[in-house]
Every structure is written in structure tokens, then in C-alpha cells.
Design a protein around this motif. Structure first.
Motif, PDB file in Angstrom:
ATOM      1  N   ILE A 120       0.831  -1.212   0.000  1.00  0.00           N
ATOM      2  CA  ILE A 120       0.000   0.000   0.000  1.00  0.00           C
ATOM      3  C   ILE A 120       0.863   1.260   0.000  1.00  0.00           C
ATOM      4  CG2 ILE A 120      -0.322   0.100   2.529  1.00  0.00           C
ATOM      5  CD1 ILE A 120      -3.321   0.649   1.894  1.00  0.00           C
ATOM      6  N   GLY A 121       0.404   2.263  -0.735  1.00  0.00           N
ATOM      7  CA  GLY A 121       1.157   3.507  -0.862  1.00  0.00           C
ATOM      8  C   GLY A 121       0.876   4.463   0.280  1.00  0.00           C
ATOM      9  N   ARG A 171       1.963  -5.992  -7.807  1.00  0.00           N
ATOM     10  CA  ARG A 171       2.449  -4.641  -7.516  1.00  0.00           C
ATOM     11  C   ARG A 171       3.223  -4.626  -6.222  1.00  0.00           C
ATOM     12  NH1 ARG A 171      -1.065   0.557  -5.630  1.00  0.00           N
ATOM     13  NH2 ARG A 171      -0.830  -0.566  -3.657  1.00  0.00           N
ATOM     14  N   MET A 172       4.343  -3.889  -6.245  1.00  0.00           N
ATOM     15  CA  MET A 172       5.116  -3.651  -5.013  1.00  0.00           C
ATOM     16  C   MET A 172       5.324  -2.149  -4.849  1.00  0.00           C
ATOM     17  SD  MET A 172       8.003  -6.632  -5.176  1.00  0.00           S
ATOM     18  CE  MET A 172       9.185  -6.156  -3.946  1.00  0.00           C
ATOM     19  N   VAL A 173       5.328  -1.662  -3.623  1.00  0.00           N
ATOM     20  CA  VAL A 173       5.606  -0.231  -3.409  1.00  0.00           C
ATOM     21  C   VAL A 173       7.090  -0.071  -3.069  1.00  0.00           C
ATOM     22  CG1 VAL A 173       3.295   0.247  -2.517  1.00  0.00           C
ATOM     23  CG2 VAL A 173       5.120  -0.162  -0.915  1.00  0.00           C
ATOM     24  N   PHE A 174       7.679   1.013  -3.558  1.00  0.00           N
ATOM     25  CA  PHE A 174       9.088   1.222  -3.193  1.00  0.00           C
ATOM     26  C   PHE A 174       9.253   2.319  -2.132  1.00  0.00           C
ATOM     27  CE2 PHE A 174       8.581   3.146  -7.486  1.00  0.00           C
ATOM     28  CZ  PHE A 174       8.928   4.470  -7.253  1.00  0.00           C
ATOM     29  N   LEU A 175       8.321   2.346  -1.199  1.00  0.00           N
ATOM     30  CA  LEU A 175       8.442   3.265  -0.055  1.00  0.00           C
ATOM     31  C   LEU A 175       9.422   2.775   1.021  1.00  0.00           C
ATOM     32  CD1 LEU A 175       4.705   4.339   0.372  1.00  0.00           C
ATOM     33  CD2 LEU A 175       6.615   5.861  -0.163  1.00  0.00           C
ATOM     34  N   PRO A 176       9.609   1.449   1.208  1.00  0.00           N
ATOM     35  CA  PRO A 176      10.523   1.014   2.279  1.00  0.00           C
ATOM     36  C   PRO A 176      11.987   1.353   1.976  1.00  0.00           C
ATOM     37  CG  PRO A 176       9.131  -0.809   1.537  1.00  0.00           C
ATOM     38  CD  PRO A 176       8.932   0.309   0.571  1.00  0.00           C
ATOM     39  N   SER A 177      12.798   1.343   3.025  1.00  0.00           N
ATOM     40  CA  SER A 177      14.229   1.631   2.860  1.00  0.00           C
ATOM     41  C   SER A 177      14.876   0.546   1.984  1.00  0.00           C
ATOM     42  CB  SER A 177      14.897   1.648   4.232  1.00  0.00           C
ATOM     43  OG  SER A 177      14.832   0.338   4.765  1.00  0.00           O
ATOM     44  N   SER A 236      10.452  -9.546 -14.597  1.00  0.00           N
ATOM     45  CA  SER A 236      10.911  -8.385 -15.369  1.00  0.00           C
ATOM     46  C   SER A 236       9.992  -7.212 -15.060  1.00  0.00           C
ATOM     47  CB  SER A 236      10.878  -8.684 -16.863  1.00  0.00           C
ATOM     48  OG  SER A 236       9.574  -9.085 -17.231  1.00  0.00           O
ATOM     49  N   VAL A 237      10.576  -6.030 -15.048  1.00  0.00           N
ATOM     50  CA  VAL A 237       9.750  -4.859 -14.712  1.00  0.00           C
ATOM     51  C   VAL A 237      10.170  -3.651 -15.547  1.00  0.00           C
ATOM     52  CG1 VAL A 237      11.191  -4.141 -12.723  1.00  0.00           C
ATOM     53  CG2 VAL A 237       8.786  -3.514 -12.780  1.00  0.00           C
ATOM     54  N   VAL A 238       9.169  -2.905 -15.997  1.00  0.00           N
ATOM     55  CA  VAL A 238       9.401  -1.662 -16.732  1.00  0.00           C
ATOM     56  C   VAL A 238       9.719  -0.572 -15.709  1.00  0.00           C
ATOM     57  CG1 VAL A 238       8.299   0.073 -18.219  1.00  0.00           C
ATOM     58  CG2 VAL A 238       7.794  -2.366 -18.546  1.00  0.00           C
ATOM     59  N   LYS A 239      10.719   0.259 -16.022  1.00  0.00           N
ATOM     60  CA  LYS A 239      11.108   1.299 -15.052  1.00  0.00           C
ATOM     61  C   LYS A 239      10.007   2.356 -14.918  1.00  0.00           C
ATOM     62  CE  LYS A 239      15.346   3.493 -13.793  1.00  0.00           C
ATOM     63  NZ  LYS A 239      16.702   3.814 -14.216  1.00  0.00           N
ATOM     64  N   PRO A 240       9.517   2.578 -13.702  1.00  0.00           N
ATOM     65  CA  PRO A 240       8.507   3.623 -13.531  1.00  0.00           C
ATOM     66  C   PRO A 240       9.153   5.015 -13.540  1.00  0.00           C
ATOM     67  CG  PRO A 240       8.969   2.547 -11.429  1.00  0.00           C
ATOM     68  CD  PRO A 240       9.837   1.877 -12.448  1.00  0.00           C
ATOM     69  N   HIS A 241       8.489   5.977 -14.162  1.00  0.00           N
ATOM     70  CA  HIS A 241       9.008   7.354 -14.175  1.00  0.00           C
ATOM     71  C   HIS A 241       8.209   8.268 -13.251  1.00  0.00           C
ATOM     72  CE1 HIS A 241      11.981   6.513 -17.151  1.00  0.00           C
ATOM     73  NE2 HIS A 241      11.078   5.914 -17.904  1.00  0.00           N
ATOM     74  N   GLY A 242       7.232   7.698 -12.576  1.00  0.00           N
ATOM     75  CA  GLY A 242       6.453   8.490 -11.635  1.00  0.00           C
ATOM     76  C   GLY A 242       5.865   7.594 -10.561  1.00  0.00           C
ATOM     77  N   ALA A 243       5.253   8.227  -9.559  1.00  0.00           N
ATOM     78  CA  ALA A 243       4.524   7.547  -8.470  1.00  0.00           C
ATOM     79  C   ALA A 243       5.433   6.688  -7.585  1.00  0.00           C
ATOM     80  CB  ALA A 243       3.337   6.769  -9.015  1.00  0.00           C
ATOM     81  N   LEU A 244       4.870   5.646  -6.976  1.00  0.00           N
ATOM     82  CA  LEU A 244       5.568   4.939  -5.879  1.00  0.00           C
ATOM     83  C   LEU A 244       5.586   3.420  -6.056  1.00  0.00           C
ATOM     84  CD1 LEU A 244       3.609   6.857  -3.060  1.00  0.00           C
ATOM     85  CD2 LEU A 244       5.890   7.425  -3.902  1.00  0.00           C
ATOM     86  N   TYR A 245       5.298   2.941  -7.277  1.00  0.00           N
ATOM     87  CA  TYR A 245       5.031   1.507  -7.450  1.00  0.00           C
ATOM     88  C   TYR A 245       5.762   0.895  -8.631  1.00  0.00           C
ATOM     89  CZ  TYR A 245       1.112   3.601  -4.996  1.00  0.00           C
ATOM     90  OH  TYR A 245       0.361   4.343  -4.131  1.00  0.00           O
ATOM     91  N   MET A 246       5.910  -0.433  -8.556  1.00  0.00           N
ATOM     92  CA  MET A 246       6.331  -1.206  -9.730  1.00  0.00           C
ATOM     93  C   MET A 246       5.311  -2.295  -9.960  1.00  0.00           C
ATOM     94  SD  MET A 246      10.415  -1.235  -9.596  1.00  0.00           S
ATOM     95  CE  MET A 246      11.207   0.289  -9.043  1.00  0.00           C
TER      96      MET A 246
END
Ligand code: PLP
Length: 403
Positions: free
Chosen positions: A40-41, A377-383, A324-334
Motif C-alpha cells: 500500500i502507498g 504490484r510492489m511499493v518502493f516506499l521502504p528503505s 521483469s519490470v518496466v522502469k517507472p518514471h512516476g509515483a511509488l510503485y512497480m
């Protein structure tokens, strides 16, 4: 005794970000297990705080915020929002074009209820932020999904969008920057969507809640600045850019031909009035947030925390065999893809098995109305340490997992 059932209005309403698997994670936590939550974001639990000045101004205004305010929100906040869009290049915008709500979520539901009749169709991206599909269906409408193209940076597939048009279509939802893919749409794509809406008399619902969370120098263009002859409802709020999810502060800006919009605006005003007003003290955060120092910029530049975490997750996920994952250019998720070799037939089961075995929580792709069970979906908010730990667990899990 007659057992109570949930209403049939909820038959096609689903919000898996806080669904069954999330419930299971909470149950496991109650048992004393520690769960890595990447579902969750929500910014605050990961140490992202709202600007101090914003918090201070809310506290200062509590004593004089004890009464209800007007249903559309306090003037100073609406004026600050109008000016925010003036600075984006929108000329004819005023405080009266703005409606403040308890988060964009409330406004999405209210807008759909204000506009849709039974059977009205709205074009929604796949994958989407699932509240959109849920709110449309709850309002009696029908969410019709157009595909976004993973091979093309997850941009909307405009041909597919056009194919999905019917005589019942009333609008198109656009989530830009996108949750869950992180795509940020270039202006020519937005212009084509405006033209499509213009030709078919469609309303554009532009969810721009991540408008300032951008990486790699990509620019975000608010679609409402591209046309004044098309009805565009722009959604935004304080949750993400100002790291204030719990404040529940969002707004809509309604632009387009006044005469055309009148009936719709009447509907919006009824919906607003029914819930009296949004939380008043928190509305005082808006002017300070929008007009003040934009601390989000420190987080998204190279070396900034969000930038670094995105880089770490992108690299580590792509290094896992079969992911495999496309690089996100915005927001907080992959929104990574899971290779066919794992033979995943049910991605809810995949998410549940991952939770039980590795004690980590993600959200399955079908929860975002993606039609195949091959994403999550994964959020990249954690350290970065936690991101690496999560990716290690995922890699370990996939070594033996097959369905
Ligand atoms: N729209 C999108 C695309 C989101 O990702 C979210 C929350 O994650 C929302 C809307 C809801 O935002 P709010 O906290 O303002 O209700």
C-alpha cells in the motif's frame, strides 16, 4: 432468523489492496508474526512525513474550525488550488471550479454517483487503481477496460481505447502518473485522448494524485491545460506529494464548457451537500502545502530517498530469474511481470502463498483489473535494506514455486 447479506450493489465492487490477503496478513500479525508490507502507498509508516509547516498550520487552525464549512470547502484552500492550476497554465480557473473532499477517494465515488445512470459505460485503464472500477460499478455504471501496453512504457493503447467505445460510453479515466505502472504520459498521447473525447462527447476523469512524484526529468502535463472545450474532472490531493495520506484531503477541478457542465455540476453539488462538508481543520493544510516549499523535490532527485529506492528495487527485481519490470518514471510503485514458466493460474493464490511462506505482502495484478494472472504490484516506499530483503524473499520463493 434471516441472515443479513451485503447488498447486490456491491456484487461487482472489489478493492483487493485491502482485500482477503491483507486480512490474512493482519491475522498473522496478531499471532505475533512480522510481515513485510509492500502492498500500500501509505507514506507515513515508512518514515515519510508531511512538511512541518503544514502540520503546524493545521494545529493552529483547529480552534477556529469547529463548525461545518460550505460543502465545496473553505475559500482560502479552494483559491490556493485554483492558483496551483493557474500556475500550470490554466487561464480561466477560479475557486468556484474547485470542490474539496475527504481524499480523492471520496471524490471519485461522489463524482461517479453524480454523473452515471445505470448501464453508462466508462473507459478505465487496465491495469487501474481499482477504486475507479469499484466506484463506477457501485454507481450503477459499467467499467470497460482499455489496455495499457507494457511493451510501450505502459502507455494507453489508443487503438484499444477506441475499439471499446460504445453508444453508452460517457467518459474515460486516465491515471497519470499511473498507479500501478508508474507510467507518465507524454503530451502527444494526452492530445490524442483529448481529441477522442472531443469527437465523442466524453468526459475525461484525470487522476493526477502523483503529479509531482516524477523521476528522470520527465515532465507531467495536466490534461486540463490542453483543452477548454472538453469536460475534464481533475483529481488530486495531499496524500502522496505532501505525504499526508491520513489527512484525507483531496479535491476536484471541473473545467470545460459551462453550459454543458451545468447539470453535472448540479449533481456534484447535491453529493457534496449530502455529506455537509469535508474535514475542516485539515483543509487549512492545503494553502500551506501548495504554496510553500516543495520538499517532495528533495526525495525524487538523484540521491533522494525515493529515487534511490526506486533504483534499488528496479535493479534487484530485474535480477530475479523470471521477473521483469518496466522502469517507472512516476509515483511509488512497480508492476513486475512473472514469467510463464511458473505456470501461475491464480495470482490471488500466488500472493497468499507468498505471504504465508515468506511473510511478505504484495498485491496480485488482477486486483488492478489486469486480465491475466501474471503481474503483481510492489511499493518502493521502504528503505533499501527492506527492499533488498523483500526481493531476496521473492527470489527464494520463486526458486521452487509452481502452480
Ligand atoms: N488515486 C490514485 C491513483 C491512488 O493511488 C490513490 C491512493 O493510493 C488515490 C486516488 C486515493 O487517494 P486519497 O488518499 O486522496 O483518497
Amino acid at each position: 432468523m434471516k441472515l443479513l447479506q451485503k447488498s447486490h450493489k456491491l456484487d461487482n465492487v472489489c478493492y483487493d489492496i485491502r482485500g482477503k490477503i491483507h486480512q490474512e496478513a493482519l491475522r498473522m500479525e496478531e499471532e505475533g508474526q512480522r510481515i513485510l508490507k509492500l502492498n500500500i502507498g501509505n507514506t507515513a509508516p515508512f518514515g515519510f512525513e508531511a512538511p512541518e509547516e503544514v502540520v503546524r498550520d493545521v494545529i493552529r487552525n483547529i480552534p477556529n474550525s469547529q463548525g461545518y464549512c460550505e460543502s465545496n470547502g473553505i475559500f482560502s484552500a479552494r483559491k490556493a488550488i485554483a492558483q496551483y492550476y493557474q500556475q500550470k497554465g490554466l487561464k480561466n480557473v477560479d475557486a468556484d471550479d474547485i470542490f474539496i473532499g475527504n481524499g480523492a477517494s471520496e471524490l471519485i465515488t461522489m463524482t461517479m454517483n453524480a454523473l452515471l445512470n445505470n448501464g453508462d459505460e466508462v473507459l478505465v485503464p487496465a491495469p487501474d487503481y481499482p477504486l475507479w472500477t469499484a466506484a463506477i460499478n457501485l454507481a450503477g455504471g459499467k467499467a470497460v477496460h482499455y489496455m495499457c501496453d507494457e511493451q510501450a512504457n505502459w502507455y494507453p493503447d489508443l487503438e484499444d481505447m477506441k475499439k471499446k467505445l460504445s453508444s453508452r460510453t460517457v467518459g474515460i479515466v486516465l491515471i497519470n502518473p499511473n498507479n500501478p505502472t508508474g507510467a507518465v504520459y507524454p503530451t502527444p498521447i494526452l492530445q490524442e485522448i483529448v481529441e477522442f473525447a472531443r469527437q465523442n462527447d466524453l468526459v475525461i476523469f484525470a487522476d493526477e494524485i502523483y503529479d509531482k512524484i516524477l523521476y528522470d526529468d520527465v515532465a507531467h502535463r495536466s490534461i486540463c491545460t490542453l483543452a477548454d472545450d472538453v469536460t475534464i474532472v481533475t483529481f488530486n490531493g495531499l496524500s502522496k506529494v505532501y505525504r499526508a495520506c491520513g489527512f484525507r484531503m483531496g479535491w476536484i477541478l471541473i473545467t470545460g464548457p459551462e453550459k454543458r457542465n451545468k447539470g453535472f455540476l448540479d449533481g456534484i453539488k447535491i453529493m457534496m451537500a449530502m455529506r455537509l462538508c469535508a474535514n475542516v481543520p485539515l483543509q487549512h493544510a492545503i494553502q500551506t502545502a501548495l504554496g510553500g516549499y516543495q520538499s517532495i523535490n528533495e526525495l525524487i532527485i538523484p540521491g533522494g530517498r525515493l529515487y534511490q529506492q526506486r533504483a534499488a528495487m528496479y535493479e534487484r527485481l530485474n535480477s530475479i530469474d523470471g521477473i521483469s519490470v518496466v522502469k517507472p518514471h512516476g509515483a511509488l510503485y512497480m508492476f513486475p511481470k512473472i514469467d510463464k514458466k511458473f505456470n501461475i493460474k491464480d495470482d490471488q493464490k500466488f500472493a497468499m502463498d507468498l505471504l504465508r511462506q515468506e511473510k511478505m505482502l504484495i498485491v496480485q495484478g488482477t486486483g488492478f483489473n489486469w486480465p491475466e494472472p501474471n503481474h503483481f504490484r510492489m511499493v518502493f516506499l521502504p528503505s533499501i535494506d527492506i527492499i533488498n530483503d523483500a526481493c531476496d524473499r521473492l527470489e527464494h520463493f520463486l526458486k521452487t514455486y509452481r502452480q
